[in-house]
Every structure is written in structure tokens, then in C-alpha cells.
Design a protein around this motif. Structure first.
Motif, PDB file in Angstrom:
ATOM      1  N   GLU A  76       0.532  -1.147   0.309  1.00  0.00           N
ATOM      2  CA  GLU A  76      -0.112  -0.059   0.092  1.00  0.00           C
ATOM      3  C   GLU A  76       0.913   1.604  -0.063  1.00  0.00           C
ATOM      4  OE1 GLU A  76      -2.175   0.414   3.285  1.00  0.00           O
ATOM      5  OE2 GLU A  76      -3.906  -0.843   2.271  1.00  0.00           O
ATOM      6  N   GLU A  78       3.459   4.124  -0.794  1.00  0.00           N
ATOM      7  CA  GLU A  78       4.476   4.516  -1.975  1.00  0.00           C
ATOM      8  C   GLU A  78       5.487   4.605  -2.488  1.00  0.00           C
ATOM      9  OE1 GLU A  78       3.075   8.078   0.805  1.00  0.00           O
ATOM     10  OE2 GLU A  78       2.070   6.234  -0.406  1.00  0.00           O
ATOM     11  N   SER A  79       6.640   4.736  -0.896  1.00  0.00           N
ATOM     12  CA  SER A  79       7.969   4.132  -1.439  1.00  0.00           C
ATOM     13  C   SER A  79       8.449   2.936  -0.164  1.00  0.00           C
ATOM     14  CB  SER A  79       8.387   5.180  -1.943  1.00  0.00           C
ATOM     15  OG  SER A  79       8.166   6.523  -0.212  1.00  0.00           O
ATOM     16  N   TYR A  83       6.298   3.915   3.963  1.00  0.00           N
ATOM     17  CA  TYR A  83       6.284   2.703   4.435  1.00  0.00           C
ATOM     18  C   TYR A  83       6.892   3.070   5.867  1.00  0.00           C
ATOM     19  CZ  TYR A  83       5.619  -1.475   6.535  1.00  0.00           C
ATOM     20  OH  TYR A  83       5.331  -3.073   7.488  1.00  0.00           O
TER      21      TYR A  83
END
Length: 171
Positions: A76, A78-79, A83
């Protein structure tokens, strides 16, 4: 005569949420449990719901914290940076809640062992002994952890997965 109940030390272990960290950490947890300690392994909600987490046993119980991505986990984000940032925010909150939950139980948490990549766990465990578990099997990895995470020197102990024959050249 009334028998006194002996308090078993309760260790909370928090691995980084990937199989390469969870599986060895679970083996370590079982080893500690074999010495008479009560062990709780705290994995993320997503890992608990979707992966094949270690099966709890009489010696090691499983509980959960959030990484901020409870439905999709790392996919989920984006990077990796996003995270890790979300995991720190959600992890700090839910790890503190988990420790508080056990505080009012018959066997509160006595110490926390956390993966070196979860350096923020030390901020939650500041009132109890805390140990960093280093997954790497050689001193250079340990040095990287100390350099990368400014609070590693505040932990009570650093646990490194190694053995003498691997590092016989290191003094």
C-alpha cells in the motif's frame, strides 16, 4: 499453606515485518521460552491477517501492532520511506498500547527486544530494559546499525546473531 505464584519474566519481541526477519525472530523467541520466559511476539496486523505467521504455542503467544497499512501492508505504501515513516507513527502508538494492555495483566511486559530497523521501539520501551536484535551475522552489519540508528547506544544490550567460527578473525 498458600502457594506463591512465581512471576515468569515476560519478554515482548518486535520483529521487522518481513518473513526474513519474523522467522528467525520466532526461532529466537522459542529458544528464550525454552528457558522459562513468557514470550509475546508482536507482528503487524497485515502479517497476522494475510501471511503465514508463526503459530502461537504455550511458550510463545502472538499479538499485533500496526504498521499504518493494516489492509495491504508494504504494497500500500508509495515508497519504502513512506512505509517506514507510517510504521513509525502507527507502531509507536500501537506498541505503547500493547505494553499498557499487558501492564494491567497478571504478567506485565518486563523487557522489549526489537529489530534494529525499528529503532523507534526504544522510545516506547524507555522505562524497561530494551535489547536490539540484529539480524545480520557479521560485525560490519552491527556497525552499520550503530551508525544508522542514533539511539542504538541507549539500548541496554545489543543481540547479534553470530558464532565464533564465523568471526574468529574479529577480536
Amino acid at each position: 499453606m498458600e502457594e506463591k505464584k512465581i512471576h515468569r519474566a515476560h519478554v515482548l519481541i518486535v520483529p521487522y515485518p518481513s518473513q526474513g526477519h519474523i522467522n528467525p525472530t520466532f526461532q529466537f523467541a522459542k529458544r528464550l521460552a525454552s528457558k522459562g520466559l513468557k514470550i509475546t511476539l508482536a507482528i503487524t496486523n497485515f502479517i497476522y491477517k494475510t501471511k503465514k505467521p508463526p503459530q502461537p504455542s504455550d511458550s510463545v503467544q502472538i499479538d499485533t501492532i500496526s504498521d499504518g497499512y493494516d489492509d495491504g501492508g508494504f504494497s500500500e505504501a508509495e515508497s519504502i520511506d513512506a512505509y517506514l515513516q507510517n510504521m513509525e507513527v502507527a507502531g509507536l502508538k500501537t506498541l505503547a498500547e500493547l505494553i499498557t494492555k499487558y501492564k494491567s495483566s497478571s504478567n506485565p511486559i518486563d523487557c522489549v527486544v526489537y529489530d534494529a530497523f525499528l529503532y523507534w521501539a526504544l522510545d516506547v520501551a524507555k522505562d524497561m530494559p530494551s535489547f536490539i536484535g540484529v539480524q545480520g551475522q557479521y560485525p560490519a552489519y552491527f556497525e552499520m546499525v550503530l551508525n544508522q540508528f542514533s539511539n542504538a547506544d541507549r539500548a541496554d544490550l545489543v543481540l547479534v546473531n553470530t558464532f565464533y567460527k564465523l568471526e574468529s578473525q574479529v577480536s
